[in-house]
Design an enzyme around this catalytic site. Structure first.
Site, PDB file in Angstrom:
ATOM      1  N   TYR A 124      77.787 105.761  66.392  1.00 29.93           N
ATOM      2  CA  TYR A 124      76.944 104.848  65.624  1.00 29.93           C
ATOM      3  C   TYR A 124      76.597 103.584  66.395  1.00 29.93           C
ATOM      4  O   TYR A 124      75.903 102.704  65.869  1.00 29.93           O
ATOM      5  CB  TYR A 124      77.639 104.479  64.307  1.00 29.93           C
ATOM      6  N   LYS A 171      89.664 114.130  67.022  1.00 32.59           N
ATOM      7  CA  LYS A 171      89.315 115.393  67.670  1.00 32.59           C
ATOM      8  C   LYS A 171      89.713 115.298  69.141  1.00 32.59           C
ATOM      9  O   LYS A 171      88.972 115.685  70.056  1.00 32.59           O
ATOM     10  CB  LYS A 171      87.810 115.673  67.518  1.00 32.59           C
ATOM     11  N   ASP A 204      88.810 118.634  61.665  1.00 31.63           N
ATOM     12  CA  ASP A 204      88.405 119.835  60.939  1.00 31.63           C
ATOM     13  C   ASP A 204      89.533 120.357  60.064  1.00 31.63           C
ATOM     14  O   ASP A 204      89.306 120.797  58.925  1.00 31.63           O
ATOM     15  CB  ASP A 204      87.882 120.916  61.884  1.00 31.63           C
ATOM     16  N   ASP A 228      82.613 108.356  58.225  1.00 32.61           N
ATOM     17  CA  ASP A 228      81.422 108.456  57.390  1.00 32.61           C
ATOM     18  C   ASP A 228      81.399 109.788  56.653  1.00 32.61           C
ATOM     19  O   ASP A 228      81.165 109.854  55.440  1.00 32.61           O
ATOM     20  CB  ASP A 228      80.186 108.302  58.272  1.00 32.61           C
TER      21      ASP A 228
END
Length: 333
Positions: A124, A171, A204, A228
């Protein structure tokens, strides 16, 4: 105590739902002067800028703001007002409490989550460019400074409010340097808070857990992009974005906002659900030390949902925005 608060009505249903809050605050006898400022589409039409300087000056001066939803054009037009505000005011923490509400049907019970999202960097940061036609590169920015301060915010929040655990979401199995730096920063901060259990979860796997057993989690600590996505996922666990408040918090200022969209299809029709921005208003009141009226309003919302069938369309009812507002004023008395 009198307060001056920047009011950003926003676009679409924004003016209607923020007007609900200002009406309730007035009925509660709160001495608030609203410094109204425009952003988004309205500001762009008036000033040629979606984030005019007078808006930023108002928030810096007043230290606190209430904001309705603002349009972000997809793939074209002006850049996100929300991202612009966070960058310009260094609002490094996005805070979203997600809880079950009595009287609101949901797939799960006992959901009580706090989402703490880093708010200023990651993808972002908006650093992207076209290398050659047909190939675009976006840069993911993760810094030790930003990762450390958001981790410290999460642990300090957990300690202050008696939360049970902080879980860092990442991640780093794939993005070993960027998410690895985020994790390393979280681990270092966790060692300063030995009274608060800390663990980690790949994003995930965390998403799968959240839609199976959300009660496993307490405080979720995430980089910007994952935060987000996961915060909206969590809102779906308790009834949707129409029920979830949000805050963007920095060292000097804080903006409290509805996290849902502008809903242009129902704008101006007195059909919007004001509860998300009302809950955000409750957070704002507590932020400025108005705990007693915040408690009264929160109890009124819970009574409305638990004891009546008065609902807006998104919650399966037919009540108008003004009807919800009027009933909450009655319940506060």
């Amino acid at each position: 105590m009198a307060h001056t608060i920047t009011l950003i009505p926003g676009d679409g249903i924004g003016p209607e739902v923020t007007a609900s809050v200002t009406r309730i605050f007035t009925a509660a006898g709160l001495q608030i002067e609203w410094d109204r400022q425009d952003a988004g589409v309205i500001a762009f039409k008036r000033f040629g800028q979606s984030l005019p300087p007078q808006l930023l000056d108002s928030i810096k001066r007043n230290k606190v703001a209430l904001k309705g939803p603002v349009t972000t054009p997809i793939g074209e037009g002006f850049t996100s007002v929300n991202v612009g505000l966070r960058k310009a005011l260094d609002l490094f923490s996005n805070l979203r409490p997600v809880r079950n509400l009595a009287g609101v049907e949901s797939r799960f019970q006992d959901v009580d989550l706090i989402i703490v999202r880093e708010n200023t960097e990651d993808l972002y940061a908006g650093l992207e460019h076209e290398i050659v036609p047909g190939i675009v590169e976006s840069l993911k920015i993760i810094t030790e400074k930003a990762s450390t301060r958001i981790a410290r915010f999460a642990f300090e929040y957990a300690r202050k409010y008696g939360r049970k655990r902080v879980t860092a979401i990442h991640k780093a199995n794939i993005m070993k340097l960027s998410d690895g730096l985020f994790l390393d920063s979280c681990r270092k901060v966790s060692r300063e808070f030995i009274d608060i259990p800390y663990d980690e979860r790949i994003v995930d796997a965390a998403c799968m857990d959240l839609v199976l057993k959300p009660e496993k989690y307490d405080v979720l600590l995430l980089p910007n992009l994952y935060g987000d996505i996961v915060s909206d996922l969590c809102a779906g666990l308790v009834g949707g974005l129409g029920l979830v408040p949000g805050a963007n918090v920095g060292r000097r200022v804080a903006i409290f906002e509805a996290v849902h969209g502008t809903a242009p299809d129902i704008a101006g029709k007195n059909r919007a659900n004001p509860l998300a921005v009302i809950f955000s208003g409750i957070m704002l009141l507590r932020h400025v030390g108005q705990d007693a009226p915040a408690g009264r309003l929160e109890k009124a919302v819970h009574r409305l949902l638990a004891k009546t069938r008065i609902r807006t369309g998104d919650l399966g009812g037919s009540a108008s925005t003004s009807e919800i507002t009027a009933r909450l004023i009655q319940l506060m008395r």
